[in-house]
Scaffold this motif. Structure first.
Motif, PDB file in Angstrom:
ATOM      1  N   UNK A   1       0.404  -5.777   5.206  1.00 22.36           N
ATOM      2  CA  UNK A   1      -0.615  -4.904   4.645  1.00 22.36           C
ATOM      3  C   UNK A   1      -1.099  -5.379   3.285  1.00 22.36           C
TER       4      UNK A   1
ATOM      5  N   UNK B   1      -3.354   9.261   4.666  1.00 26.88           N
ATOM      6  CA  UNK B   1      -4.696   9.847   4.644  1.00 26.88           C
ATOM      7  C   UNK B   1      -5.650   9.044   5.518  1.00 26.88           C
ATOM      8  N   UNK B   2      -5.454   7.727   5.588  1.00 27.92           N
ATOM      9  CA  UNK B   2      -6.316   6.951   6.482  1.00 27.92           C
ATOM     10  C   UNK B   2      -6.087   7.380   7.930  1.00 27.92           C
TER      11      UNK B   2
ATOM     12  N   UNK C   1     -12.193   6.868   4.595  1.00 27.09           N
ATOM     13  CA  UNK C   1     -11.206   5.940   5.128  1.00 27.09           C
ATOM     14  C   UNK C   1     -11.354   4.574   4.478  1.00 27.09           C
TER      15      UNK C   1
ATOM     16  N   UNK D   1       4.657  -8.645   3.242  1.00 29.95           N
ATOM     17  CA  UNK D   1       4.149  -7.478   3.947  1.00 29.95           C
ATOM     18  C   UNK D   1       2.720  -7.755   4.442  1.00 29.95           C
TER      19      UNK D   1
ATOM     20  N   UNK E   1      -3.685   1.193  20.318  1.00 30.76           N
ATOM     21  CA  UNK E   1      -3.021   1.497  19.045  1.00 30.76           C
ATOM     22  C   UNK E   1      -1.538   1.750  19.251  1.00 30.76           C
TER      23      UNK E   1
ATOM     24  N   UNK F   1      -7.695  10.749   8.485  1.00 30.52           N
ATOM     25  CA  UNK F   1      -9.156  10.632   8.521  1.00 30.52           C
ATOM     26  C   UNK F   1      -9.614  10.002   9.833  1.00 30.52           C
ATOM     27  N   UNK F   2      -8.857   9.018  10.290  1.00 28.40           N
ATOM     28  CA  UNK F   2      -9.211   8.407  11.572  1.00 28.40           C
ATOM     29  C   UNK F   2      -9.114   9.454  12.683  1.00 28.40           C
TER      30      UNK F   2
ATOM     31  N   UNK G   1      -1.659   6.746   1.083  1.00 31.50           N
ATOM     32  CA  UNK G   1      -2.957   6.188   1.481  1.00 31.50           C
ATOM     33  C   UNK G   1      -2.995   5.972   2.978  1.00 31.50           C
ATOM     34  N   UNK G   2      -1.903   5.410   3.499  1.00 33.36           N
ATOM     35  CA  UNK G   2      -1.865   5.162   4.941  1.00 33.36           C
ATOM     36  C   UNK G   2      -1.947   6.475   5.706  1.00 33.36           C
TER      37      UNK G   2
ATOM     38  N   UNK H   1     -10.558   4.809   0.631  1.00 39.51           N
ATOM     39  CA  UNK H   1      -9.129   4.930   0.345  1.00 39.51           C
ATOM     40  C   UNK H   1      -8.441   3.600   0.596  1.00 39.51           C
TER      41      UNK H   1
ATOM     42  N   UNK I   1      -6.671   1.370  -2.398  1.00 40.20           N
ATOM     43  CA  UNK I   1      -5.225   1.201  -2.417  1.00 40.20           C
ATOM     44  C   UNK I   1      -4.833  -0.244  -2.091  1.00 40.20           C
ATOM     45  N   UNK I   2      -5.573  -0.882  -1.189  1.00 39.87           N
ATOM     46  CA  UNK I   2      -5.198  -2.253  -0.828  1.00 39.87           C
ATOM     47  C   UNK I   2      -5.500  -3.228  -1.957  1.00 39.87           C
TER      48      UNK I   2
ATOM     49  N   UNK J   1      -3.038  -2.716  -4.839  1.00 42.69           N
ATOM     50  CA  UNK J   1      -1.810  -3.382  -4.441  1.00 42.69           C
ATOM     51  C   UNK J   1      -0.611  -3.043  -5.318  1.00 42.69           C
ATOM     52  N   UNK J   2      -0.506  -1.803  -5.688  1.00 43.23           N
ATOM     53  CA  UNK J   2       0.687  -1.362  -6.392  1.00 43.23           C
ATOM     54  C   UNK J   2       0.763  -1.752  -7.846  1.00 43.23           C
TER      55      UNK J   2
ATOM     56  N   UNK K   1       0.834  -1.209   0.000  1.00 45.01           N
ATOM     57  CA  UNK K   1       0.000   0.000   0.000  1.00 45.01           C
ATOM     58  C   UNK K   1       0.861   1.247   0.000  1.00 45.01           C
ATOM     59  N   UNK K   2       0.423   2.232  -0.772  1.00 45.92           N
ATOM     60  CA  UNK K   2       1.237   3.432  -0.821  1.00 45.92           C
ATOM     61  C   UNK K   2       1.158   4.192   0.498  1.00 45.92           C
TER      62      UNK K   2
ATOM     63  N   UNK L   1     -15.749  11.092   6.857  1.00 40.54           N
ATOM     64  CA  UNK L   1     -14.381  10.632   7.105  1.00 40.54           C
ATOM     65  C   UNK L   1     -14.322   9.112   7.166  1.00 40.54           C
TER      66      UNK L   1
END
Lengths: 505, 532
Positions: free
Chosen positions: B131, A8-9, B429, B129, A400, A12-13, A5-6, B432, B436-437, B440-441, A1-2, B425
Motif C-alpha cells: 500500500x 473510510x474508503x 474515496x 508494504x 474482490x 465509501x465504496x 483511511x482504508x 481520502x 493518506x497514501x 504515508x505516515x 496508510x492509516x 462518495x
C-alpha cells in the motif's frame, strides 16, 4: 496508510455501489394494479400516517388488507410511520390516503431510496465495522479486507436497493445482537435481537441460536448462582423490549391476536413461486401440495425444521462459545430456509448474514455460498429489471473477495476444515480433497454463469416455461444443502487448533 | 507486476460499475459521439467535415474520425440504426451498451500506459508494504482518478484512451525513448487537438534534449553538438503522422474547412459553465466593478450590455465594465504564462522530469488563460502531476491542492440530485486515498493556509449541493452555485500554477547535471526499479 483511511474508503465504496444500484429499477415499477414491494412500503407509510394505530392491522374501509396490508411486526410499522412524516413534509401527495395509491415519480424514488440508505448507514454499516474490527482476528489489513467483502455482498444490496426492502434494518439489529454477544454484553445483545424480531418476524430463523447460547451461558455459570441472575436480567430485557414495541396493541387482546395472525399467514401454503428450499425442489419429483392436506404439510415442515436445527442447538447449549454461536446461526437459518413453512427466496439473506461472519475464517466456502445466494434470486432480479447490477456486483464481489481474502491461495485441508470429511470418507481411496473442492468451486461458478446467461438469452421450450427458474432454484438448493451439511460438520468437529493454525500461517 | 494487476482489475470493476449502474445520465457527448459514428460510417470521407445535419458536427482531427470509423465497424453488430446520420438523439439499449463498452475497451491503452509509468517510478528503499509503494500509489491515482472516471464512464468521453497516449509518451521520454515518445504525441495531437496545449513543452524539450546530443559541464547548451540527422528523423516522423491524418483532406482541398471546424472561435470566452480559470475571476471582477459603478453612479445601468455574465447560458458575451477579451489576447496571455517555463528547460533541460514539470505548466497555463476552456481540461494537468506527486513530497502538496479543487470543479457535470451521492462518495474515496497514501505516515504535506482553503471547499460543496437547492434563492439566482464553484476553484488552480512555477525555480537551483547523467545511463542499462 492509516487504518481509518482504508475503512473510510471501504465504506465509501460500499455506499457508492449501493447508490449505483439504487439508480436502477425497483420491483413493480410501472406495473399496475398491484405494483411490487416498493409500493407496499409506500402504502404502509400511507396507512400508518393516516390511520390510528388500532386500525393498522385491521381490514377497514380505509385499510384494504388485500392491497399490501401490513404484515410485518410493529417496529416496521413505526419505521414506515416516521418515513411518512418526512414524506409529508417534502410532498404531501406521497402519503395521501387512497389517492396516493401507485404513486411513482423520480423524486419519490429518490426519497424512498434515501430512506433505505439512512437505515443502512445508521444500523447495518456501523455494526459491520464494529464486527470486523472487534470480533475478527488478524492484521488490520485483513480486517479491512473482510470489511470490504462484507459490505459488498451483492444479495443484500440488490434486494434492498434494487428490489426495495429494508433488510438492512432487521439484519442490522441482529448483527448488533451478535456483536454485543461477542463483546460479552449479553443484555444489550438480547435487546438488539428483540428489536430485530420486532422488525421482521423472519428473524426467528436466528432466534434459536441466540436462545441456546444465552441459556447455555447461564447454565454454565450455574443456574442457582450468577447464572440465574443473568437469565432473569436477559428475560426481563427481552420482555420489556417486546412490551414497549407492542404497547399500542396490548390494550385489547383482539389487537395483539390480529397482529400475530397478520405476521404468520399460515394459509398461504407450503411455498410460493420457485424457492431454492427442500419443498420446492422435492416438488419436481413429488407434488407434495396435492398429496398432503395443508395441516399435514405444516406439521411435516415443522418436524423437519426442528430435526435439522436440533443437532447444532444441542451442541451450542452444551458448549456456549462465540465460535459455536456463529456457526449455529448459519445452521439454524439454513435449516429454517430449507425446511420451514412459507419461505420466500429473499429469506436466504438471513442465512447469508451469518455466513459473512465466516468470511475471514473459511473464505472459499463462504464466498461460494454467498455467490450462490445471489444467484438463487436471479429470477427475481430479472423480473425487476436488475440484470446489469446483478452481473456487475456479482463479478465485483467475486473478484474482490477472492483476491483480498486470498481465498484460492490459503486452502490447505485444515483451512478448508476438511479434516472431518477425510475421516468420514475413510473407506474411499485417498483423494486430494482440496483439489476436488477447488474444482467443484470452479465448475459451480461456471454453471451459475452459464445458467444466468441462458436465463437471459435462451427461450425455454414452450412446454416447460419455468425451465430456467426451476434449474436455478434446484442448483441453488443443492448448494445450500451441501453448505448446510458442511457447516454442521465444522460445528461438530470443534474449533481449529490454534497451534496448527499458526503453523500453517 | 501484481501491483498494477490489482489496480487494473479493481479499476475495471469500478468502470463497469459506473458505466452500467448509471442509467440516468445521458450527456450530450453521448449524442456527439453517436453522430460521429454515423457520419464516418455512412458518408464518404469528403463529406465528413461538411456534414451538419446534427448541431454536433465533427470537430476533432481526422485521426479521431478514422478511429470512429473503426468503432463503427463494431457498432454495426450492436445496432445498425445508430449509424444513420438523420437518426438524431437515438439511444436504444444496444447503442448505450456499445458506447459504454467502447469506452471501457479503448481504456486498455490507458491501462498499458499506467503500467509503463509505474515502471519508471523511483522506488523508495525499504517499503515492503504494497500500500505504501510509490508504483502502487501511482497506479491507483491514475486508474481511480475521480475526474477520469466520471468524465469517461458516467458523462461519456474517450479521455482514458487519449490520456493513454499522453502518459505512454511521457513514459517513453522517462525511459529515454524519445522517438517513440514523439511519435505517440504526434498521433495524440491528431486524435484530439486540445493537446496542442502541451505541444510547446514537447517541441522545446525534444529540440533541446534530443536534437542536441551534449551539454556543457554546467548544464547549458553546447551548440556544436547539434545533430541534423536527429532533427530530420523527428521532423519526418511528426510530418508523416500528420500527412496520414490530414493528407486526404489537403489533397481534396478541404484544409480550411477542417481547420475552421477544429478551431471554432465563434464560441465565447468561457464555456456555459465557467472553467475555474483566470477568466472566471475576470468575469467576477467585471461584475463587481459594474455593480459598484452603478451604485456610485459612474455607469448607467441602461448602457451596460444586456445578458452579461450572470447566466453563463449565453455563449457570446460582453463584459460590462472591463474591456472585453478577444481570442488574440487569450493567446498572448497563454504564451506569456508558459514562456518562462519553456525558457527554463531550454537553458537547462533537467531530464525527463523537468520536461514533465514544464508540460504541466503548459497545460495549466493554457487552462488558466485559454479561449473557451472546458472544465474537463484540468485533467490534463492532474493526471501527469500524479507521477511527480508520488516521487516528491513538495509536488505531492501541489497535487493535493490541484486535484481536489480540479475534481471538485467537475461536480456540475453530474447535476441531478440522484447523482449527488455517487459523485460525493467517489470524490471522497479518491481524496481520502490520495491524502493518506501520499502523506504515508509522515508529516503534513499541506501548509496551514492550504488546509483552510480546502476545508472551505467542503463548505462550498455543502452550500452549493445541499443548502442552496433548499433555499429560496434557487428561483432568483439559479446560477449562483456554478459561479461560486468556478470562482472558488479558480483560486486553487491559480495557486497551484504559481506553486508549480516556484517548484520549477527551486528545481533549477538545486539541479545537478552529473546526477542527470547518472539517471540517464541508469535508464539505459535497464529499467531501474521494477515493481514486483
Amino acid at each position: 496508510m492509516q487504518t481509518w483511511c482504508l475503512v473510510s474508503i471501504s465504506v465509501l465504496l460500499g455506499v457508492a455501489v449501493r447508490w449505483g444500484v439504487s439508480l436502477n429499477s425497483y420491483s413493480g415499477a410501472g406495473k399496475p394494479p398491484m405494483f411490487g414491494d416498493y409500493e407496499a412500503q409506500r402504502h404502509w407509510q400511507e396507512v400508518t400516517y393516516n390511520l390510528p394505530v388500532q386500525e393498522w392491522y385491521f381490514n377497514t374501509t380505509d385499510n384494504d388488507l388485500n392491497y399490501w396490508g401490513l404484515d410485518y411486526p410493529p417496529l416496521t410499522a413505526y419505521h414506515s410511520w416516521i418515513c411518512a412524516y418526512i414524506a409529508k413534509i417534502i410532498n404531501p401527495e406521497w402519503v395521501e390516503l387512497h389517492k396516493s395509491r401507485g404513486y411513482e415519480s423520480p423524486a419519490h424514488k429518490l426519497f424512498m431510496r434515501t430512506t433505505v440508505l439512512v437505515a443502512d448507514l445508521l444500523i447495518y454499516i456501523p455494526a459491520v465495522i464494529l464486527y470486523c474490527f472487534c470480533l475478527t482476528e488478524g492484521s488490520s489489513g485483513k480486517k479491512v479486507s473482510t470489511l470490504l467483502c462484507f459490505l459488498l455482498y451483492p444479495g443484500l444490496i440488490l434486494i434492498d436497493y434494487g428490489h426495495f426492502q429494508y433488510n438492512a434494518a432487521s439484519l442490522g439489529f441482529a448483527l448488533w445482537g451478535v456483536v454485543a454477544l461477542g463483546l460479552g454484553w449479553d443484555v444489550s445483545g438480547s435487546m438488539a435481537f428483540a428489536l430485530a424480531l420486532n422488525y421482521k418476524q423472519m428473524e426467528l430463523y436466528h432466534a434459536l441460536p441466540f436462545f441456546c447460547y444465552l441459556l447455555g451461558k447461564c447454565l454454565k455459570m450455574g443456574l442457582l448462582g450468577r447464572g440465574l441472575f443473568l437469565l432473569v436480567k436477559i428475560s426481563a430485557t427481552v420482555l420489556v423490549t417486546f412490551g414497549l414495541c407492542w404497547l399500542p396493541f396490548l390494550s385489547d387482546p383482539s389487537q395483539g391476536l390480529q397482529v400475530v395472525r397478520r405476521i404468520f399467514p399460515v394459509a398461504r401454503g407450503l411455498f410460493e413461486d420457485k424457492v431454492a428450499n427442500a419443498w420446492c425442489s422435492l416438488n419436481i419429483l413429488i407434488k407434495i401440495r396435492s398429496i398432503l392436506p395443508s395441516d399435514a404439510q405444516l406439521y411435516l415442515s415443522f418436524a423437519c425444521t426442528l430435526l435439522a436445527v436440533l443437532p447444532s442447538s444441542v451442541k451450542l447449549l452444551m458448549k456456549p462459545t462465540f465460535w459455536h454461536f456463529k456457526l449455529a446461526l448459519v445452521n439454524s437459518s439454513l435449516a429454517f430456509f430449507l425446511f420451514s413453512y412459507q419461505v420466500h427466496e429473499k429469506s436466504i439473506l438471513l442465512a447469508a448474514l451469518p455466513v459473512c461472519f465466516q468470511l475471514d475464517e473459511i473464505p472459499l466456502v463462504s464466498i461460494w455460498f454467498l455467490q450462490t445466494t445471489t444467484f438463487s434470486m436471479l429470477p427475481l432480479f430479472l423480473k425487476d429489471g436488475l440484470l446489469v447490477p446483478y452481473a456487475v456486483t456479482s463479478l465485483a464481489f467475486l473478484y474482490f473477495s477472492i483476491y483480498l481474502l486470498s481465498a484460492l491461495d490459503h486452502c490447505s485441508e485444515d483451512e478448508l476444515r476438511l479434516g472431518a470429511y477425510r475421516k468420514l470418507l475413510f473407506f474411499l481411496p485417498k483423494m486430494d480433497l482440496v483439489w476436488i473442492t477447488k474444482w467443484k468451486f470452479y465448475i459451480s461458478i461456471a454453471a451459475m454463469v452459464g445458467l444466468s446467461i441462458a436465463s437471459v438469452a435462451v427461450l425455454p421450450p414452450p412446454h416447460l416455461p419455468d425451465l430456467f427458474p426451476v434449474l436455478v432454484s434446484t442448483t441453488s438448493f443443492l448448494h445450500f444443502l451441501g453448505t448446510f451439511v458442511f457447516f454442521n460438520i465444522v460445528l461438530f468437529s470443534g474449533p481449529p487448533d490454534r497451534k496448527s493454525q499458526k503453523k500453517t500461517n | 507486476l501484481i501491483v498494477s494487476k490489482t489496480s487494473v482489475l479493481s479499476w475495471s470493476s469500478a468502470a463497469f460499475l459506473l458505466s452500467f449502474m448509471n442509467k440516468q445520465h445521458r450527456s450530450t457527448d453521448f449524442e456527439v459521439h453517436r453522430n460521429w459514428l454515423a457520419i464516418t460510417h455512412s458518408l464518404p470521407v469528403s463529406r465528413w467535415y461538411y456534414e451538419n445535419t446534427s448541431e454536433w458536427t465533427l470537430d476533432y482531427p481526422p485521426l479521431f474520425a478514422w478511429f470512429e470509423l473503426g468503432l463503427s465497424q463494431a457498432a454495426r453488430r450492436f445496432d445498425s440504426d445508430m449509424l444513420l446520420v438523420h437518426n438524431l438523439n437515438y439511444a436504444s439499449p444496444p447503442t448505450v451498451l456499445f458506447q459504454r463498452l467502447s469506452v471501457i475497451f479503448t481504456d486498455g491503452v490507458f491501462i498499458y500506459a499506467v503500467r509503463e509509468c509505474c515502471r519508471c517510478v523511483r522506488e523508495k528503499k525499504g517499503s515492503r508494504d504494497v500500500l505504501s509503494r510509490p508504483s502502487f500509489i501511482l497506479s491507483v491515482l491514475l486508474l481511480w482518478n475521480f475526474g477520469l472516471l466520471i468524465v469517461d464512464h458516467i458523462h461519456f468521453q474517450y479521455n482514458g484512451f487519449l490520456f493513454g497516449f499522453l502518459m505512454l509518451s511521457v513514459a517513453k521520454h522517462l525511459q529515454s525513448q524519445h522517438l517513440q515518445g514523439a511519435l505517440l504525441f504526434a498521433v495524440l495531437l491528431n486524435l484530439k487537438h486540445i493537446y496542442l496545449y502541451v505541444a510547446p513543452a514537447y517541441g522545446v524539450y525534444l529540440l533541446r534534449s534530443y536534437c542536441f546530443t551534449q551539454d556543457n559541464k554546467d548544464g547549458s547548451l553546447r551548440w556544436r553538438s547539434f545533430s541534423p540527422l536527429r532533427l530530420l528523423a523527428l521532423g519526418g516522423l511528426v510530418l508523416s503522422v500528420c500527412a496520414v491524418s490530414f493528407g486526404p483532406f489537403i489533397l481534396m482541398g478541404q484544409l480550411p474547412q477542417v481547420l475552421s471546424r477544429l478551431f471554432p472561435f465563434r464560441r465565447g470566452l468561457c464555456h456555459a459553465y465557467w472553467a475555474p480559470n483566470v477568466w472566471a475571476l475576470y468575469n467576477l471582477l467585471d461584475k463587481g466593478v459594474a455593480t459598484l459603478g452603478v451604485r456610485l453612479k459612474l455607469l448607467q445601468e441602461a448602457e451596460l450590455p444586456r445578458a452579461s455574465m450572470t447566466g453563463g447560458l449565453v455563449q457570446e458575451s460582453q463584459h460590462a465594465a472591463l474591456p472585453s477579451v478577444s481570442p488574440a489576447v487569450t493567446l498572448l496571455c497563454t504564451l506569456l504564462s508558459i514562456l518562462p517555463a519553456l525558457a527554463s528547460i531550454w537553458r537547462r533541460p533537467r531530464g525527463a522530469r523537468g520536461f514533465l514539470r514544464c508540460l504541466l505548466i503548459c497545460a495549466l497555463g493554457s487552462f488558466l488563460f485559454g479561449w473557451h476552456v472546458h472544465e474537463k481540461a484540468v485533467l490534463l494537468a492532474i493526471l501527469p502531476l500524479s507521477f511527480l506527486a508520488v516521487e516528491s513530497r513538495e509536488d505531492a502538496g501541489i497535487f493535493l491542492v490541484l486535484a481536489t479543487t480540479g475534481h471538485y470543479s467537475l461536480f456540475p457535470l453530474l447535476f441531478t440530485p440522484a447523482e449527488l451521492l455517487i459523485k460525493a462518495s467517489l470524490m471522497l474515496m479518491f481524496t481520502v486515498f490520495s491524502f493518506s497514501a501520499l502523506r504515508n505516515g509522515r508529516g503534513p504535506l499541506l501548509r496551514p493556509l492550504e488546509v483552510v482553503y480546502l476545508l472551505g471547499l467542503v463548505a462550498v460543496a455543502i452550500g452549493c449541493e445541499v443548502v442552496f437547492p433548499l433555499s429560496p434563492w434557487q428561483q432568483r439566482l439559479p446560477f449562483l452555485p456554478l459561479l461560486v464553484t468556478s470562482v472558488y476553484c479558480a483560486a486553487g488552480v491559480c495557486y497551484s500554477f504559481l506553486r508549480l512555477y516556484a517548484s520549477q525555480r527551486s528545481d533549477a537551483h538545486t539541479w545537478n547535471p552529473t546526477r542527470s547523467l547518472q539517471t540517464h545511463t541508469h535508464t539505459h542499462t535497464g529499467i531501474p526499479s521494477y515493481p514486483r
